[in-house]
Design a protein around this motif. Structure first.
Motif, PDB file in Angstrom:
ATOM      1  N   GLN A 147       0.829  -1.203   0.000  1.00 50.13           N
ATOM      2  CA  GLN A 147       0.000   0.000   0.000  1.00 50.13           C
ATOM      3  C   GLN A 147       0.868   1.260   0.000  1.00 50.13           C
ATOM      4  O   GLN A 147       1.961   1.266   0.569  1.00 50.13           O
ATOM      5  N   ILE A 148       0.345   2.300  -0.630  1.00 45.62           N
ATOM      6  CA  ILE A 148       0.884   3.646  -0.438  1.00 45.62           C
ATOM      7  C   ILE A 148      -0.165   4.409   0.352  1.00 45.62           C
ATOM      8  O   ILE A 148      -1.332   4.483  -0.056  1.00 45.62           O
ATOM      9  N   VAL A 149       0.240   4.934   1.492  1.00 41.16           N
ATOM     10  CA  VAL A 149      -0.700   5.590   2.397  1.00 41.16           C
ATOM     11  C   VAL A 149      -0.285   7.040   2.613  1.00 41.16           C
ATOM     12  O   VAL A 149       0.881   7.324   2.899  1.00 41.16           O
ATOM     13  N   LYS A 150      -1.236   7.949   2.458  1.00 38.10           N
ATOM     14  CA  LYS A 150      -1.002   9.357   2.775  1.00 38.10           C
ATOM     15  C   LYS A 150      -1.340   9.545   4.245  1.00 38.10           C
ATOM     16  O   LYS A 150      -2.478   9.353   4.677  1.00 38.10           O
ATOM     17  N   VAL A 151      -0.328   9.893   5.023  1.00 37.60           N
ATOM     18  CA  VAL A 151      -0.488   9.991   6.477  1.00 37.60           C
ATOM     19  C   VAL A 151      -0.550  11.465   6.867  1.00 37.60           C
ATOM     20  O   VAL A 151       0.460  12.174   6.829  1.00 37.60           O
ATOM     21  N   ASN A 152      -1.739  11.917   7.237  1.00 40.02           N
ATOM     22  CA  ASN A 152      -1.935  13.321   7.606  1.00 40.02           C
ATOM     23  C   ASN A 152      -1.727  13.564   9.089  1.00 40.02           C
ATOM     24  O   ASN A 152      -1.365  14.666   9.505  1.00 40.02           O
ATOM     25  N   ASP A 153      -1.995  12.540   9.899  1.00 42.65           N
ATOM     26  CA  ASP A 153      -1.832  12.627  11.350  1.00 42.65           C
ATOM     27  C   ASP A 153      -1.799  11.201  11.874  1.00 42.65           C
ATOM     28  O   ASP A 153      -1.963  10.249  11.111  1.00 42.65           O
ATOM     29  N   PHE A 154      -1.627  11.041  13.190  1.00 44.53           N
ATOM     30  CA  PHE A 154      -1.508   9.695  13.750  1.00 44.53           C
ATOM     31  C   PHE A 154      -2.661   8.788  13.337  1.00 44.53           C
ATOM     32  O   PHE A 154      -2.455   7.624  13.011  1.00 44.53           O
ATOM     33  N   PHE A 155      -3.879   9.295  13.337  1.00 46.97           N
ATOM     34  CA  PHE A 155      -5.020   8.455  13.002  1.00 46.97           C
ATOM     35  C   PHE A 155      -5.851   9.040  11.874  1.00 46.97           C
ATOM     36  O   PHE A 155      -7.049   8.828  11.781  1.00 46.97           O
ATOM     37  N   ASP A 156      -5.174   9.776  11.004  1.00 45.55           N
ATOM     38  CA  ASP A 156      -5.790  10.301   9.786  1.00 45.55           C
ATOM     39  C   ASP A 156      -4.950   9.815   8.616  1.00 45.55           C
ATOM     40  O   ASP A 156      -3.979  10.456   8.220  1.00 45.55           O
ATOM     41  N   MET A 157      -5.306   8.650   8.094  1.00 51.44           N
ATOM     42  CA  MET A 157      -4.545   8.005   7.029  1.00 51.44           C
ATOM     43  C   MET A 157      -5.464   7.651   5.867  1.00 51.44           C
ATOM     44  O   MET A 157      -6.601   7.247   6.068  1.00 51.44           O
ATOM     45  N   GLU A 158      -4.930   7.783   4.654  1.00 43.03           N
ATOM     46  CA  GLU A 158      -5.715   7.497   3.451  1.00 43.03           C
ATOM     47  C   GLU A 158      -4.896   6.627   2.506  1.00 43.03           C
ATOM     48  O   GLU A 158      -3.781   6.986   2.109  1.00 43.03           O
ATOM     49  N   ILE A 159      -5.428   5.459   2.170  1.00 43.16           N
ATOM     50  CA  ILE A 159      -4.753   4.580   1.202  1.00 43.16           C
ATOM     51  C   ILE A 159      -4.974   5.157  -0.190  1.00 43.16           C
ATOM     52  O   ILE A 159      -6.103   5.267  -0.653  1.00 43.16           O
ATOM     53  N   ILE A 160      -3.887   5.547  -0.864  1.00 47.26           N
ATOM     54  CA  ILE A 160      -4.017   6.120  -2.204  1.00 47.26           C
ATOM     55  C   ILE A 160      -3.566   5.151  -3.293  1.00 47.26           C
ATOM     56  O   ILE A 160      -3.737   5.415  -4.473  1.00 47.26           O
ATOM     57  N   GLY A 161      -3.007   4.021  -2.895  1.00 47.55           N
ATOM     58  CA  GLY A 161      -2.614   2.986  -3.844  1.00 47.55           C
ATOM     59  C   GLY A 161      -2.439   1.669  -3.120  1.00 47.55           C
ATOM     60  O   GLY A 161      -1.959   1.649  -1.987  1.00 47.55           O
ATOM     61  N   GLU A 162      -2.832   0.561  -3.756  1.00 46.12           N
ATOM     62  CA  GLU A 162      -2.669  -0.752  -3.123  1.00 46.12           C
ATOM     63  C   GLU A 162      -2.645  -1.833  -4.202  1.00 46.12           C
ATOM     64  O   GLU A 162      -2.960  -1.574  -5.369  1.00 46.12           O
ATOM     65  N   THR A 163      -2.279  -3.032  -3.804  1.00 45.34           N
ATOM     66  CA  THR A 163      -2.195  -4.110  -4.779  1.00 45.34           C
ATOM     67  C   THR A 163      -3.585  -4.546  -5.220  1.00 45.34           C
ATOM     68  O   THR A 163      -4.523  -4.565  -4.421  1.00 45.34           O
ATOM     69  N   THR A 164      -3.692  -4.870  -6.488  1.00 46.44           N
ATOM     70  CA  THR A 164      -4.961  -5.354  -7.028  1.00 46.44           C
ATOM     71  C   THR A 164      -5.046  -6.875  -6.967  1.00 46.44           C
ATOM     72  O   THR A 164      -6.101  -7.446  -7.242  1.00 46.44           O
ATOM     73  N   ASP A 165      -3.934  -7.518  -6.621  1.00 46.11           N
ATOM     74  CA  ASP A 165      -3.944  -8.979  -6.516  1.00 46.11           C
ATOM     75  C   ASP A 165      -3.032  -9.442  -5.376  1.00 46.11           C
ATOM     76  O   ASP A 165      -3.433  -9.447  -4.228  1.00 46.11           O
ATOM     77  N   ASP A 166      -1.786  -9.788  -5.698  1.00 42.86           N
ATOM     78  CA  ASP A 166      -0.875 -10.324  -4.694  1.00 42.86           C
ATOM     79  C   ASP A 166      -0.028  -9.212  -4.063  1.00 42.86           C
ATOM     80  O   ASP A 166       0.206  -8.169  -4.671  1.00 42.86           O
ATOM     81  N   ALA A 167       0.440  -9.476  -2.849  1.00 46.22           N
ATOM     82  CA  ALA A 167       1.315  -8.531  -2.161  1.00 46.22           C
ATOM     83  C   ALA A 167       2.764  -8.767  -2.572  1.00 46.22           C
ATOM     84  O   ALA A 167       3.130  -9.838  -3.063  1.00 46.22           O
ATOM     85  N   VAL A 168       3.589  -7.774  -2.338  1.00 42.17           N
ATOM     86  CA  VAL A 168       4.992  -7.862  -2.741  1.00 42.17           C
ATOM     87  C   VAL A 168       5.724  -8.979  -1.999  1.00 42.17           C
ATOM     88  O   VAL A 168       6.583  -9.672  -2.566  1.00 42.17           O
ATOM     89  N   GLY A 169       5.385  -9.197  -0.736  1.00 41.28           N
ATOM     90  CA  GLY A 169       6.034 -10.267   0.017  1.00 41.28           C
ATOM     91  C   GLY A 169       5.746 -11.628  -0.572  1.00 41.28           C
ATOM     92  O   GLY A 169       6.610 -12.515  -0.597  1.00 41.28           O
ATOM     93  N   GLU A 170       4.524 -11.795  -1.057  1.00 42.61           N
ATOM     94  CA  GLU A 170       4.149 -13.046  -1.705  1.00 42.61           C
ATOM     95  C   GLU A 170       4.916 -13.231  -3.009  1.00 42.61           C
ATOM     96  O   GLU A 170       5.318 -14.348  -3.357  1.00 42.61           O
ATOM     97  N   ALA A 171       5.149 -12.140  -3.721  1.00 48.91           N
ATOM     98  CA  ALA A 171       5.927 -12.217  -4.963  1.00 48.91           C
ATOM     99  C   ALA A 171       7.348 -12.711  -4.680  1.00 48.91           C
ATOM    100  O   ALA A 171       7.897 -13.532  -5.417  1.00 48.91           O
ATOM    101  N   PHE A 172       7.934 -12.210  -3.603  1.00 47.11           N
ATOM    102  CA  PHE A 172       9.269 -12.667  -3.209  1.00 47.11           C
ATOM    103  C   PHE A 172       9.244 -14.146  -2.823  1.00 47.11           C
ATOM    104  O   PHE A 172      10.075 -14.946  -3.285  1.00 47.11           O
ATOM    105  N   ASP A 173       8.298 -14.526  -1.960  1.00 41.29           N
ATOM    106  CA  ASP A 173       8.257 -15.901  -1.455  1.00 41.29           C
ATOM    107  C   ASP A 173       7.913 -16.912  -2.548  1.00 41.29           C
ATOM    108  O   ASP A 173       8.499 -18.002  -2.603  1.00 41.29           O
ATOM    109  N   LYS A 174       6.965 -16.562  -3.426  1.00 43.91           N
ATOM    110  CA  LYS A 174       6.595 -17.494  -4.502  1.00 43.91           C
ATOM    111  C   LYS A 174       7.732 -17.626  -5.517  1.00 43.91           C
ATOM    112  O   LYS A 174       7.966 -18.701  -6.064  1.00 43.91           O
TER     113      LYS A 174
END
Length: 340
Positions: A147-174
């Motif tokens: 995910q790419i998250v825009k962090v405005n404050d401790f509890f004010d966060m907005e996901i502006i980009g994320e995976t549409t399928d697999d996560a990057v860690g899974e890509a490494f492990d697979k």
């Protein structure tokens, strides 16, 4: 209550590591993790085995955290625990223990979002580690999230980009599994990549809309590439392992950096913080540090022990929630999936 008297016991049990930490304000007094090696023989985490291991580990881990911090349970100000996301059976072990202990001690209970904790781990008070200022962009990369998250404050966060399928860690492990490397394979890909040529083999970068990611196609491309080369030369992997790993890692890093550069361009925010287990990857860390000079960014890379799943990051969120009295009752429920 004076701030210097705030002691948070934090419990993390979202996947296969049982962890407990004690924080005094934003300072870590102890951070104990019990790993579950039983999953290695299965090539991945087995949820039922994970929850059983948590039951065995949670009491000794919390006891060790309290002893290492040199405080008694009666000195605790609150108990923080991972509410989600994660494996439900694993989450329930941690939440049930946290609820029971909070009730017994008659102290506040604090629920923590695991992914927010990866981001806010940067606010742990550590020598020689700077803290980002708001707003900043967070790249959260793990076995289950990208995910790419825009962090405005401790509890004010907005996901502006994320995976549409697999996560990057899974890509490494697979990819590691395709190469015949044991689980967990991601760290081994990183290890061999450091000895290889990142431009030895070219892999097409999957296309994903806007700031989103996709890694499923890359895994498939790597599989077909290896199958073809091994059919031509049975010793291909053995003879080229370092170069293959370096090329895979280089491609994955380029995918991440392409999206980060676009996010910086669109938001105008040049502070970048990374979090999650994959942020331990040496290639990603090196590339982000180089980006400071290349693009004028300010990058924040957490202390190594705060990258993989740990309770200290749960504790720092617990401390911030304690300050604003964001508490829960014992009716709070664990969630396998959560949002910001």
């Amino acid at each position: 209550m004076p701030q210097n008297s705030v002691f948070i016991l934090a419990i993390e049990s979202s996947c296969d590591d049982t962890a407990a930490a004690v924080l005094q304000n934003d300072k870590v007094l102890s951070n104990v993790v019990a790993n579950q090696l039983i999953h290695n023989e299965f090539g991945g985490v087995v949820p039922e085995l994970a929850s059983r291991a948590h039951q065995l580990n949670i009491v000794p881990v919390i006891d060790a955290a309290l002893k290492k911090a040199n405080i008694t349970k009666e000195q605790l100000s609150a108990i923080a625990f991972t509410q989600g996301p994660g494996l439900m059976g694993s989450l329930l072990v941690g939440s049930s223990f946290a609820k029971s202990m909070a009730i017994a001690l008659q102290i506040p209970l604090i629920a923590v979002n695991h992914m927010q904790a990866h981001i806010l781990a940067h606010f742990i008070d550590e020598d020689n580690f700077d803290k980002p200022t708001f707003p900043f962009l967070a790249l959260t990369i793990s076995g289950g999230h990208t995910q790419i998250v825009k962090v405005n404050d401790f509890f004010d966060m907005e996901i502006i980009g994320e995976t549409t399928d697999d996560a990057v860690g899974e890509a490494f492990d697979k990819s590691a599994k395709i190469l015949g490397l044991p689980y967990p394979g991601g760290p081994l890909v990183d290890k061999y990549a450091q000895q290889g040529n990142p431009k030895a083999f070219a892999f097409t970068k999957p296309k994903a809309p806007h700031l989103d990611f996709s890694f499923s196609g890359l895994k498939t491309a790597i599989l077909y590439f290896i199958q073809k080369r091994v059919s031509e030369n049975p010793n291909f992997i053995e003879e080229n392992l370092a170069d293959i790993c370096a090329s895979i890692q280089h491609t994955i890093i380029e995918i991440l950096m392409d999206k980060l550069k676009l996010a910086v361009k669109e938001t105008g925010i040049q502070q970048i913080a990374i979090g999650g287990g994959v942020s331990a990857n040496s290639g990603i860390r090196k590339t982000l540090k180089e980006a400071e000079a290349k693009y004028g960014w300010k990058t924040y890379i957490p202390k190594f022990e705060y990258t993989t799943d740990n309770a200290a990051m749960i504790g720092i969120v617990g401390y911030q929630k304690y300050l604003i009295e964001n508490f829960e009752t014992s009716a709070v429920v664990s969630k396998a999936r959560t949002t910001f």
